[in-house]
Scaffold this active site. Sequence first.
Site, PDB file in Angstrom:
ATOM      1  N   ASP A 114     -11.517  -7.660   9.262  1.00  0.00           N
ATOM      2  CA  ASP A 114     -12.039  -8.156   7.974  1.00  0.00           C
ATOM      3  C   ASP A 114     -13.479  -8.595   8.191  1.00  0.00           C
ATOM      4  OD1 ASP A 114     -10.314  -9.168   5.248  1.00  0.00           O
ATOM      5  OD2 ASP A 114     -12.323 -10.071   5.494  1.00  0.00           O
TER       6      ASP A 114
ATOM      7  N   ASN B 131     -15.527  -1.759  -5.688  1.00  0.00           N
ATOM      8  CA  ASN B 131     -14.782  -1.217  -4.550  1.00  0.00           C
ATOM      9  C   ASN B 131     -15.382   0.083  -4.017  1.00  0.00           C
ATOM     10  OD1 ASN B 131     -13.193  -3.392  -4.524  1.00  0.00           O
ATOM     11  ND2 ASN B 131     -11.407  -2.453  -5.500  1.00  0.00           N
TER      12      ASN B 131
ATOM     13  N   HIS C 108      -2.420   6.518 -10.506  1.00  0.00           N
ATOM     14  CA  HIS C 108      -1.886   5.165 -10.298  1.00  0.00           C
ATOM     15  C   HIS C 108      -2.593   4.264 -11.310  1.00  0.00           C
ATOM     16  CE1 HIS C 108      -0.041   1.842  -8.286  1.00  0.00           C
ATOM     17  NE2 HIS C 108      -1.172   1.320  -7.897  1.00  0.00           N
TER      18      HIS C 108
ATOM     19  N   ASN D 252      -7.944  -0.087  -4.854  1.00  0.00           N
ATOM     20  CA  ASN D 252      -7.938   0.461  -6.218  1.00  0.00           C
ATOM     21  C   ASN D 252      -9.336   0.617  -6.806  1.00  0.00           C
ATOM     22  OD1 ASN D 252      -5.266   1.008  -7.095  1.00  0.00           O
ATOM     23  ND2 ASN D 252      -4.813  -1.186  -7.069  1.00  0.00           N
TER      24      ASN D 252
HETATM   25  P1  NAD Z   1      -7.172  -9.498  -0.972  1.00  0.00           P
HETATM   26  O1  NAD Z   1      -8.276 -10.065  -1.781  1.00  0.00           O
HETATM   27  O2  NAD Z   1      -6.035 -10.373  -0.580  1.00  0.00           O
HETATM   28  O3  NAD Z   1      -7.772  -8.865   0.378  1.00  0.00           O
HETATM   29  C1  NAD Z   1      -8.893  -8.030   0.395  1.00  0.00           C
HETATM   30  C2  NAD Z   1      -9.609  -8.298   1.725  1.00  0.00           C
HETATM   31  O4  NAD Z   1     -10.663  -7.329   1.876  1.00  0.00           O
HETATM   32  C3  NAD Z   1     -10.250  -9.684   1.820  1.00  0.00           C
HETATM   33  O5  NAD Z   1      -9.742 -10.391   2.940  1.00  0.00           O
HETATM   34  C4  NAD Z   1     -11.741  -9.376   1.978  1.00  0.00           C
HETATM   35  O6  NAD Z   1     -12.427 -10.300   2.829  1.00  0.00           O
HETATM   36  C5  NAD Z   1     -11.693  -7.987   2.605  1.00  0.00           C
HETATM   37  N1  NAD Z   1     -12.952  -7.252   2.484  1.00  0.00           N
HETATM   38  C6  NAD Z   1     -13.801  -7.199   1.427  1.00  0.00           C
HETATM   39  N2  NAD Z   1     -14.858  -6.424   1.743  1.00  0.00           N
HETATM   40  C7  NAD Z   1     -14.672  -5.971   3.007  1.00  0.00           C
HETATM   41  C8  NAD Z   1     -15.405  -5.128   3.871  1.00  0.00           C
HETATM   42  N3  NAD Z   1     -16.566  -4.589   3.483  1.00  0.00           N
HETATM   43  N4  NAD Z   1     -14.902  -4.898   5.097  1.00  0.00           N
HETATM   44  C9  NAD Z   1     -13.740  -5.427   5.500  1.00  0.00           C
HETATM   45  N5  NAD Z   1     -12.993  -6.236   4.719  1.00  0.00           N
HETATM   46  C10 NAD Z   1     -13.459  -6.518   3.491  1.00  0.00           C
HETATM   47  O7  NAD Z   1      -6.636  -8.215  -1.760  1.00  0.00           O
HETATM   48  P2  NAD Z   1      -5.230  -7.451  -1.558  1.00  0.00           P
HETATM   49  O8  NAD Z   1      -4.205  -8.061  -2.425  1.00  0.00           O
HETATM   50  O9  NAD Z   1      -4.993  -7.307  -0.097  1.00  0.00           O
HETATM   51  O10 NAD Z   1      -5.596  -6.017  -2.218  1.00  0.00           O
HETATM   52  C11 NAD Z   1      -6.528  -5.190  -1.582  1.00  0.00           C
HETATM   53  C12 NAD Z   1      -6.804  -3.935  -2.430  1.00  0.00           C
HETATM   54  O11 NAD Z   1      -5.614  -3.149  -2.511  1.00  0.00           O
HETATM   55  C13 NAD Z   1      -7.212  -4.208  -3.884  1.00  0.00           C
HETATM   56  O12 NAD Z   1      -8.214  -3.287  -4.297  1.00  0.00           O
HETATM   57  C14 NAD Z   1      -5.932  -3.973  -4.656  1.00  0.00           C
HETATM   58  O13 NAD Z   1      -6.178  -3.613  -6.006  1.00  0.00           O
HETATM   59  C15 NAD Z   1      -5.367  -2.812  -3.861  1.00  0.00           C
HETATM   60  N6  NAD Z   1      -3.930  -2.570  -4.045  1.00  0.00           N
HETATM   61  C16 NAD Z   1      -3.564  -1.290  -4.262  1.00  0.00           C
HETATM   62  C17 NAD Z   1      -2.228  -0.969  -4.427  1.00  0.00           C
HETATM   63  C18 NAD Z   1      -1.852   0.465  -4.663  1.00  0.00           C
HETATM   64  O14 NAD Z   1      -0.728   0.727  -5.080  1.00  0.00           O
HETATM   65  N7  NAD Z   1      -2.710   1.426  -4.364  1.00  0.00           N
HETATM   66  C19 NAD Z   1      -1.258  -1.985  -4.385  1.00  0.00           C
HETATM   67  C20 NAD Z   1      -1.675  -3.291  -4.131  1.00  0.00           C
HETATM   68  C21 NAD Z   1      -3.034  -3.584  -3.965  1.00  0.00           C
END
Ligand code: NAD
Length: 311
Positions: A35, A97, A177, A122
């Site tokens: 991270d 994103n 999705h 997403n």
């Molecule tokens: P979260 O906020 O808990 O975690 C995201 C993490 O990414 C944070 O810890 C942040 O510090 C880190 N981050 C941000 N920029 C970064 C970078 N440049 N390099 C490394 N790390 C970085 O969010 P989450 O609940 O874990 O969700 C993450 C993503 O997954 C979101 O975009 C969410 O919409 C997506 N998601 C997708 C699905 C799906 O079905 N495809 C399901 C659930 C969540």
Amino acid sequence: MNNPGKVSIIGAGNVGAACAQRIAERGFADIVLLDIIEGLPQGKALDILQSAPILNFGSRLTGTNDYQETADSDVVIITSGAVRKPGMSRDDLLLTNMRIVSEVTRNVVSHSPNCVIVMATNPVDAMVHLAIHVSKFPRNRVLGLSGILDSARLSTFIASELNVPVEKVSACVLGEHGSNMVILPRLSTVSDTPITEILPREAIDKLVERTVRGGAEIVGLLKTGSAFYAPSASITQMVEAILLNKKKTLPCAAYLEGEYGIKDTVLSVPVELGRNGIDRIIELELTPEEKQALTKSAEAVQGLVEVMNLG
Ligand code: NAD
């Protein structure tokens, strides 16, 4: 290394950390959790590792802010990025994103040029498209989390509506999705009987509507954050099928090059997963209405890709 593979997880937030925990507990890979926030991946990795003596798993876990540690990963899961707040759609995350996923993909590729990328961030279909563009990987090595989760949500709702064990239920969800996902009640079954023969139309419509809004329902309840238990279970199933070369058929976001009559677009379709990522795209026989719905889904994803202006 005793394990069949090395998995790196970019983003140690809710989804990333839950993936690390689930994969470690299943013990089929060593894991690097990365991270940008200092201390966060290190702290979470150490905490998960300290459950090994209790749960008896042998996976090694490393938390880091440095891509060097991810070098030569077999699979890289990308979860870094912003999440929805109540009232937002997944598409509202596109430009934020896009920047994060572009930068992350460049780093992933330079340290693990032979990996398979599993995208969670997403809007996932557009992010898979972007990662293929940035990585220049062949399409079999970049796929996304969508259909397994959407189908699991529908299966859960069907089992609860009919009060049957969930293992008797199989649900079929394809496409974007997002709000244009394509739910196929005709191919969704309980003990191999289509739900169209078990439930009245209005009841099915309600299950479909709840599935389409499945993620939003959880965002609305949590208020800060989005779903991660079922998403991490879905990703773990994908990664296990890839690393253990299971040749398992699962619905995933895949880049279509003419399958289902759709070109240059990422949508969820059934794919066979093995060590090279996507071994095969499976084409289901669809009715004209279902095909039309899938085309509409593709147009929605193409609209997002146009906004990214990838050139
Ligand atoms: P979260 O906020 O808990 O975690 C995201 C993490 O990414 C944070 O810890 C942040 O510090 C880190 N981050 C941000 N920029 C970064 C970078 N440049 N390099 C490394 N790390 C970085 O969010 P989450 O609940 O874990 O969700 C993450 C993503 O997954 C979101 O975009 C969410 O919409 C997506 N998601 C997708 C699905 C799906 O079905 N495809 C399901 C659930 C969540």
